[in-house]
Write an enzyme that holds these catalytic residues in place. Structure first.
Site, mmCIF file in Angstrom:
data_model
loop_
_atom_site.group_PDB
_atom_site.id
_atom_site.type_symbol
_atom_site.label_atom_id
_atom_site.label_comp_id
_atom_site.label_asym_id
_atom_site.label_seq_id
_atom_site.Cartn_x
_atom_site.Cartn_y
_atom_site.Cartn_z
ATOM 1 N N CYS A 115 -36.907 5.541 27.914
ATOM 2 C CA CYS A 115 -37.560 6.505 28.081
ATOM 3 C C CYS A 115 -38.374 7.508 27.205
ATOM 4 C CB CYS A 115 -36.874 6.849 29.211
ATOM 5 S SG CYS A 115 -36.054 5.931 30.940
ATOM 6 N N HIS A 255 -40.737 13.448 31.004
ATOM 7 C CA HIS A 255 -40.630 12.206 31.610
ATOM 8 C C HIS A 255 -40.302 12.575 33.331
ATOM 9 C CE1 HIS A 255 -38.774 8.199 31.756
ATOM 10 N NE2 HIS A 255 -37.264 8.845 31.883
ATOM 11 N N ASN A 285 -39.260 6.433 37.656
ATOM 12 C CA ASN A 285 -39.155 5.731 36.725
ATOM 13 C C ASN A 285 -39.867 4.716 35.926
ATOM 14 O OD1 ASN A 285 -38.303 5.890 33.996
ATOM 15 N ND2 ASN A 285 -35.935 6.355 34.987
HETATM 16 N N1 COA Z 1 -28.880 4.929 48.525
HETATM 17 C C1 COA Z 1 -28.233 5.472 49.452
HETATM 18 N N2 COA Z 1 -26.829 6.057 48.646
HETATM 19 C C2 COA Z 1 -26.439 6.384 47.414
HETATM 20 C C3 COA Z 1 -27.735 5.290 46.788
HETATM 21 C C4 COA Z 1 -29.200 4.505 46.923
HETATM 22 N N3 COA Z 1 -29.853 4.666 46.674
HETATM 23 N N4 COA Z 1 -27.312 5.408 45.211
HETATM 24 C C5 COA Z 1 -26.085 5.656 45.493
HETATM 25 N N5 COA Z 1 -25.446 6.362 46.572
HETATM 26 C C6 COA Z 1 -24.282 6.569 47.094
HETATM 27 C C7 COA Z 1 -23.270 6.414 45.790
HETATM 28 O O1 COA Z 1 -22.880 5.344 46.311
HETATM 29 C C8 COA Z 1 -22.096 7.912 46.553
HETATM 30 O O2 COA Z 1 -21.977 7.071 47.556
HETATM 31 P P1 COA Z 1 -20.188 7.536 47.580
HETATM 32 O O3 COA Z 1 -19.684 9.468 47.822
HETATM 33 O O4 COA Z 1 -20.090 6.893 48.890
HETATM 34 O O5 COA Z 1 -19.482 6.916 46.166
HETATM 35 C C9 COA Z 1 -23.226 8.796 47.126
HETATM 36 O O6 COA Z 1 -24.592 8.377 47.066
HETATM 37 C C10 COA Z 1 -23.671 9.984 45.717
HETATM 38 O O7 COA Z 1 -23.442 9.233 44.178
HETATM 39 P P2 COA Z 1 -24.565 10.359 43.398
HETATM 40 O O8 COA Z 1 -24.359 9.029 42.287
HETATM 41 O O9 COA Z 1 -22.849 11.247 42.829
HETATM 42 O O10 COA Z 1 -25.740 10.644 43.448
HETATM 43 P P3 COA Z 1 -26.010 11.221 42.643
HETATM 44 O O11 COA Z 1 -26.791 12.721 43.716
HETATM 45 O O12 COA Z 1 -25.709 12.067 41.454
HETATM 46 O O13 COA Z 1 -27.619 10.527 42.085
HETATM 47 C C11 COA Z 1 -28.689 9.277 41.040
HETATM 48 C C12 COA Z 1 -27.597 9.592 41.525
HETATM 49 C C13 COA Z 1 -28.715 8.069 40.252
HETATM 50 C C14 COA Z 1 -30.064 9.865 41.132
HETATM 51 C C15 COA Z 1 -28.427 10.598 39.992
HETATM 52 O O14 COA Z 1 -27.767 10.257 39.245
HETATM 53 C C16 COA Z 1 -29.440 10.731 38.725
HETATM 54 O O15 COA Z 1 -31.070 10.924 39.208
HETATM 55 N N6 COA Z 1 -29.195 10.154 37.617
HETATM 56 C C17 COA Z 1 -29.804 10.394 36.711
HETATM 57 C C18 COA Z 1 -30.966 8.660 36.176
HETATM 58 C C19 COA Z 1 -32.546 8.580 35.554
HETATM 59 O O16 COA Z 1 -32.104 9.579 35.360
HETATM 60 N N7 COA Z 1 -31.039 7.805 34.497
HETATM 61 C C20 COA Z 1 -32.671 7.291 34.256
HETATM 62 C C21 COA Z 1 -33.005 7.873 32.901
HETATM 63 S S1 COA Z 1 -33.630 7.532 31.525
#
Ligand code: COA
Length: 384
Positions: A115, A255, A285
């Site tokens: 990215c 980003h 993204n």
């Molecule tokens: N819909 C519903 N629930 C979801 C979900 C979705 N699309 N995706 C994940 N969950 C659930 C998980 O399974 C988890 O459930 P559990 O507690 O029963 O296991 C819960 O939501 C929390 O998951 P978690 O990963 O802790 O959520 P989070 O608050 O960290 O958010 C992201 C997840 C992916 C949004 C966050 O980690 C993020 O933005 N990370 C950076 C990703 C990124 O920017 N990547 C590209 C970089 S270039």
């Protein structure tokens, strides 16, 4: 040599028309609009349809940027395409774009830095210009991410979208364009964002397909931590390297991965969040396309104006990060340099052939009778 700057004189975007909303995703995977909006800020994204290609999208955004800069593709000295989703592994998509643009013989390469690719590519363009090796560079950020997503993995498939955006960077002696750049990488985090299959470690095979190794895998919380740590640090470093202060920065173009990452960065930098340009609600993204797409829209909407100082800041797979301070130049009043450009050999050969052809066409009617007269004279008076 006088200091040379890479001024942004043109910008353009291409977005696939198909819109995929969070409500559409609710039908595909176990998620809700409420979850996606509250955890990421994303409401919808664009998605390619069958037949659309990375090179095709790149050409469209590049043509818009070239038109804005009023530059013919043949006046380019270099084309850089930042992407992690090229048409093919071989050939490089940059050559396909160069050919389709009609930029005959112009040097082109593809840059892969996740990215962060566009900010790396812009920094590279600036270096070619500063060194006097190029006057006009086209920098494109393009991705088709939706084709490699696992539509059963709600952790990833709700985050990404497809887009293309491009800028034209031209040499100028005015301190505009890229004023500073900070590039970083930490491969110890390689597994946090990875497509395991289809490369040379695990070549494409039935196993890759069966185990879904061709899909993007992500450790969301790990990337989240990395992003929040890195973003504010990279901004501070780039601003300090430019000789400006944070107060002199009109807008940060980050980003577009997650609104919460942007809000945390704003807190760490002690800046109001409206100092950050955001369009991830509409596009999700789009990886290497996200920063140029945000830049294009900020310029088109007038959110960013002539004379403004911006920070472009990216982070992503690698793990990588990069930030640049960019000053928007007054397009009409800042002169571009008119130094002699490198002419691709093929163009030179083509032009030489055309000129030779013209000369022959015009000269033959005069030269032939003259030549036959000389021959006749020679016959009459043979040299002894
Ligand atoms: N819909 C519903 N629930 C979801 C979900 C979705 N699309 N995706 C994940 N969950 C659930 C998980 O399974 C988890 O459930 P559990 O507690 O029963 O296991 C819960 O939501 C929390 O998951 P978690 O990963 O802790 O959520 P989070 O608050 O960290 O958010 C992201 C997840 C992916 C949004 C966050 O980690 C993020 O933005 N990370 C950076 C990703 C990124 O920017 N990547 C590209 C970089 S270039």
């Amino acid at each position: 040599m006088m200091q040379r700057y890479g001024r942004i004189t043109g910008w353009g975007k291409y977005l696939p028309p198909k819109v995929l909303t969070n409500f559409d995703l609710e039908q595909i995977v176990d998620t809700t609009d409420e979850w996606i909006v509250s955890r990421t800020g994303i409401r919808q994204r664009r998605m390619v349809e069958d037949g659309e290609t990375n090179s095709g999208m790149s050409v469209k955004s590049a043509q818009a940027a070239l038109a804005k800069a009023q530059l013919d593709p043949n006046q380019l000295d270099l084309i850089i395409v930042a992407t992690s989703s090229p048409d093919y592994f071989v050939p490089p998509v940059s050559s396909m774009v160069q050919h389709a643009l009609g930029a005959k013989g112009v040097g082109a390469f593809t840059l892969v830095a996740g990215c962060t690719g566009f900010v790396y590519a812009l920094a590279t363009a600036q270096q070619f210009i500063a060194a006097g090796q190029a006057d006009n560079v086209l920098v494109i950020g393009t991705e088709i991410l939706t084709r490699n997503l696992n539509w059963r993995d709600r952790n990833t498939c709700v985050l990404f979208g497809d887009a293309s955006a491009a800028v034209v960077v031209q040499a100028s002696t005015e301190p505009t364009g890229v004023l500073s750049q900070v590039l970083g990488s930490d491969g110890s985090g390689a597994e946090a964002l990875i497509v395991r299959g289809g490369g040379t470690t695990i070549p494409m095979s039935q196993r890759v397909v069966d185990e879904g190794l061709h899909h993007l895998e992500m450790d969301g919380p790990e990337v989240f931590k990395f992003a929040t740590r890195t973003l504010s640090r990279a901004v501070r470093k780039a601003v300090s390297a430019s000789g400006l202060s944070l107060d002199e920065i009109n807008m940060i173009i980050p980003h577009q991965a997650n609104m919460r990452i942007i809000e945390l960065a704003a807190t760490l930098l002690r800046l109001p969040v409206d100092r950050f340009y955001v369009n991830l609600d509409r596009y999700g993204n789009t990886s290497a396309a996200s920063i140029p797409l945000a830049l294009c829209e900020a310029l088109d909407e007038g959110a960013v104006r002539d004379g403004d100082n911006l920070v472009l800041v990216g982070f992503g797979a690698g793990l990588t990060w990069a930030a640049s301070v960019v000053r928007i130049g007054v397009v009409e009043s800042v002169p571009t340099l008119t130094a002699p450009r490198m002419v691709p050999l093929s163009q030179f050969r083509g032009a030489a052939k055309r000129v030779a052809g013209r000369v022959l066409e015009t000269a033959v009617p005069f030269v032939l009778p003259l030549y036959s007269r000389v021959l006749r004279i020679r016959k009459r008076k043979p040299l002894s």
